[in-house]
Design a protein around this motif. Structure first.
Motif, PDB file in Angstrom:
ATOM      1  N   GLY A   1      43.843  46.185  15.599  1.00  0.00           N
ATOM      2  CA  GLY A   1      43.550  46.172  14.181  1.00  0.00           C
ATOM      3  C   GLY A   1      42.241  45.490  13.837  1.00  0.00           C
ATOM      4  N   PRO A   2      42.080  44.226  14.230  1.00  0.00           N
ATOM      5  CA  PRO A   2      40.838  43.552  13.855  1.00  0.00           C
ATOM      6  C   PRO A   2      39.589  44.226  14.425  1.00  0.00           C
ATOM      7  CG  PRO A   2      42.473  41.926  14.495  1.00  0.00           C
ATOM      8  CD  PRO A   2      43.041  43.281  14.836  1.00  0.00           C
ATOM      9  N   GLY A   3      39.665  44.734  15.650  1.00  0.00           N
ATOM     10  CA  GLY A   3      38.507  45.410  16.245  1.00  0.00           C
ATOM     11  C   GLY A   3      38.125  46.666  15.484  1.00  0.00           C
ATOM     12  N   ALA A   4      39.136  47.449  15.118  1.00  0.00           N
ATOM     13  CA  ALA A   4      38.873  48.671  14.348  1.00  0.00           C
ATOM     14  C   ALA A   4      38.324  48.324  12.969  1.00  0.00           C
ATOM     15  CB  ALA A   4      40.147  49.497  14.227  1.00  0.00           C
ATOM     16  N   THR A   9      33.698  47.864   9.192  1.00  0.00           N
ATOM     17  CA  THR A   9      32.806  46.983   8.434  1.00  0.00           C
ATOM     18  C   THR A   9      31.361  47.142   8.907  1.00  0.00           C
ATOM     19  OG1 THR A   9      34.603  45.399   8.092  1.00  0.00           O
ATOM     20  CG2 THR A   9      32.355  44.576   7.821  1.00  0.00           C
ATOM     21  N   GLU A  10      31.141  47.061  10.226  1.00  0.00           N
ATOM     22  CA  GLU A  10      29.778  47.139  10.764  1.00  0.00           C
ATOM     23  C   GLU A  10      29.128  48.490  10.533  1.00  0.00           C
ATOM     24  OE1 GLU A  10      29.926  45.914  14.870  1.00  0.00           O
ATOM     25  OE2 GLU A  10      30.514  43.862  14.329  1.00  0.00           O
ATOM     26  N   LEU A  11      29.933  49.550  10.534  1.00  0.00           N
ATOM     27  CA  LEU A  11      29.400  50.897  10.316  1.00  0.00           C
ATOM     28  C   LEU A  11      29.300  51.260   8.834  1.00  0.00           C
ATOM     29  CD1 LEU A  11      31.244  52.706  13.229  1.00  0.00           C
ATOM     30  CD2 LEU A  11      28.796  52.143  13.096  1.00  0.00           C
ATOM     31  N   LYS A  12      29.639  50.275   7.979  1.00  0.00           N
ATOM     32  CA  LYS A  12      29.568  50.468   6.522  1.00  0.00           C
ATOM     33  C   LYS A  12      30.410  51.661   6.058  1.00  0.00           C
ATOM     34  CE  LYS A  12      25.005  48.285   6.110  1.00  0.00           C
ATOM     35  NZ  LYS A  12      25.290  47.225   6.958  1.00  0.00           N
ATOM     36  N   LYS A  13      31.620  51.728   6.598  1.00  0.00           N
ATOM     37  CA  LYS A  13      32.546  52.813   6.259  1.00  0.00           C
ATOM     38  C   LYS A  13      33.690  52.329   5.373  1.00  0.00           C
ATOM     39  CE  LYS A  13      30.517  55.999   8.713  1.00  0.00           C
ATOM     40  NZ  LYS A  13      29.895  57.159   8.102  1.00  0.00           N
ATOM     41  N   ILE A  14      33.573  51.103   4.830  1.00  0.00           N
ATOM     42  CA  ILE A  14      34.607  50.580   3.931  1.00  0.00           C
ATOM     43  C   ILE A  14      34.716  51.514   2.733  1.00  0.00           C
ATOM     44  CG2 ILE A  14      35.238  48.683   2.376  1.00  0.00           C
ATOM     45  CD1 ILE A  14      33.940  46.784   4.425  1.00  0.00           C
ATOM     46  N   GLY A  15      35.938  51.886   2.401  1.00  0.00           N
ATOM     47  CA  GLY A  15      36.181  52.822   1.314  1.00  0.00           C
ATOM     48  C   GLY A  15      36.230  54.273   1.780  1.00  0.00           C
ATOM     49  N   LYS A  16      35.787  54.514   3.015  1.00  0.00           N
ATOM     50  CA  LYS A  16      35.819  55.867   3.572  1.00  0.00           C
ATOM     51  C   LYS A  16      36.816  55.960   4.728  1.00  0.00           C
ATOM     52  CE  LYS A  16      31.050  56.563   2.301  1.00  0.00           C
ATOM     53  NZ  LYS A  16      29.680  56.642   2.735  1.00  0.00           N
ATOM     54  N   VAL A  17      36.916  54.892   5.512  1.00  0.00           N
ATOM     55  CA  VAL A  17      37.846  54.809   6.636  1.00  0.00           C
ATOM     56  C   VAL A  17      38.679  53.552   6.427  1.00  0.00           C
ATOM     57  CG1 VAL A  17      38.070  54.537   9.133  1.00  0.00           C
ATOM     58  CG2 VAL A  17      36.219  55.945   8.191  1.00  0.00           C
ATOM     59  N   PHE A  18      40.000  53.681   6.573  1.00  0.00           N
ATOM     60  CA  PHE A  18      40.891  52.542   6.363  1.00  0.00           C
ATOM     61  C   PHE A  18      41.665  52.250   7.636  1.00  0.00           C
ATOM     62  CE2 PHE A  18      40.169  54.490   2.288  1.00  0.00           C
ATOM     63  CZ  PHE A  18      39.820  53.405   1.495  1.00  0.00           C
ATOM     64  N   VAL A  19      41.785  50.983   7.959  1.00  0.00           N
ATOM     65  CA  VAL A  19      42.466  50.547   9.170  1.00  0.00           C
ATOM     66  C   VAL A  19      43.834  49.993   8.810  1.00  0.00           C
ATOM     67  CG1 VAL A  19      42.375  48.895  11.073  1.00  0.00           C
ATOM     68  CG2 VAL A  19      40.276  49.998  10.279  1.00  0.00           C
ATOM     69  N   ILE A  32      41.230  42.497   5.164  1.00  0.00           N
ATOM     70  CA  ILE A  32      41.997  42.765   3.940  1.00  0.00           C
ATOM     71  C   ILE A  32      41.120  42.396   2.748  1.00  0.00           C
ATOM     72  CG2 ILE A  32      43.919  41.884   2.535  1.00  0.00           C
ATOM     73  CD1 ILE A  32      44.923  43.842   4.595  1.00  0.00           C
ATOM     74  N   GLU A  33      40.453  41.251   2.857  1.00  0.00           N
ATOM     75  CA  GLU A  33      39.611  40.770   1.754  1.00  0.00           C
ATOM     76  C   GLU A  33      38.395  41.665   1.514  1.00  0.00           C
ATOM     77  OE1 GLU A  33      38.982  36.702   2.926  1.00  0.00           O
ATOM     78  OE2 GLU A  33      40.855  36.067   1.969  1.00  0.00           O
ATOM     79  N   ASN A  34      37.794  42.216   2.603  1.00  0.00           N
ATOM     80  CA  ASN A  34      36.598  43.041   2.375  1.00  0.00           C
ATOM     81  C   ASN A  34      36.918  44.521   2.138  1.00  0.00           C
ATOM     82  OD1 ASN A  34      36.865  44.376   4.883  1.00  0.00           O
ATOM     83  ND2 ASN A  34      35.072  43.414   5.800  1.00  0.00           N
ATOM     84  N   GLY A  35      38.215  44.889   2.252  1.00  0.00           N
ATOM     85  CA  GLY A  35      38.621  46.258   1.957  1.00  0.00           C
ATOM     86  C   GLY A  35      38.636  47.206   3.143  1.00  0.00           C
ATOM     87  N   ALA A  36      38.291  46.731   4.340  1.00  0.00           N
ATOM     88  CA  ALA A  36      38.336  47.604   5.514  1.00  0.00           C
ATOM     89  C   ALA A  36      39.774  48.005   5.839  1.00  0.00           C
ATOM     90  CB  ALA A  36      37.695  46.921   6.719  1.00  0.00           C
TER      91      ALA A  36
END
Length: 104
Positions: A1-4, A9-19, A32-36
């Protein structure tokens, strides 16, 4: 979970890909806080371990599982005979609304 979640987060896919998945609150809180991740789950390892030992003792004693088993300390535990599976119950789901209730 944390790795994904870190990759999202690093690929700037927050809001497009959810873990989501099974993880510890301490590892997933930043995501959870940053929305990933919107949510993830975790079973209580103490209860799961207790159920495992109880089940082993039942099997060693030749006692079959019932559709509903009264397990001391855990209460009623269902048994799915078709899957040969004891069902501890639902896991805890962690979200932004409740993650701060858990100590890290």
């Amino acid at each position: 979970g944390p790795g994904a979640a870190q990759a999202v987060t690093e690929l700037k896919k927050i809001g497009k890909v959810f873990v989501t998945g099974v993880a510890l609150p301490s590892g997933m809180k930043p995501y959870i806080e940053n929305g990933a991740s919107k949510s993830f789950v975790l079973w209580d390892p103490g209860k799961l371990g207790y159920l495992t030992v109880w089940a082993g003792a039942q099997l060693a004693a030749g006692k079959p599982f019932q559709a509903e088993n009264d397990v001391p300390g855990l209460g009623k535990i269902a048994y799915d005979a078709s899957k040969k599976m004891l069902l501890l119950g639902p896991p805890t789901t962690f979200t932004k609304a409740n993650i701060d209730q858990y100590k890290f």
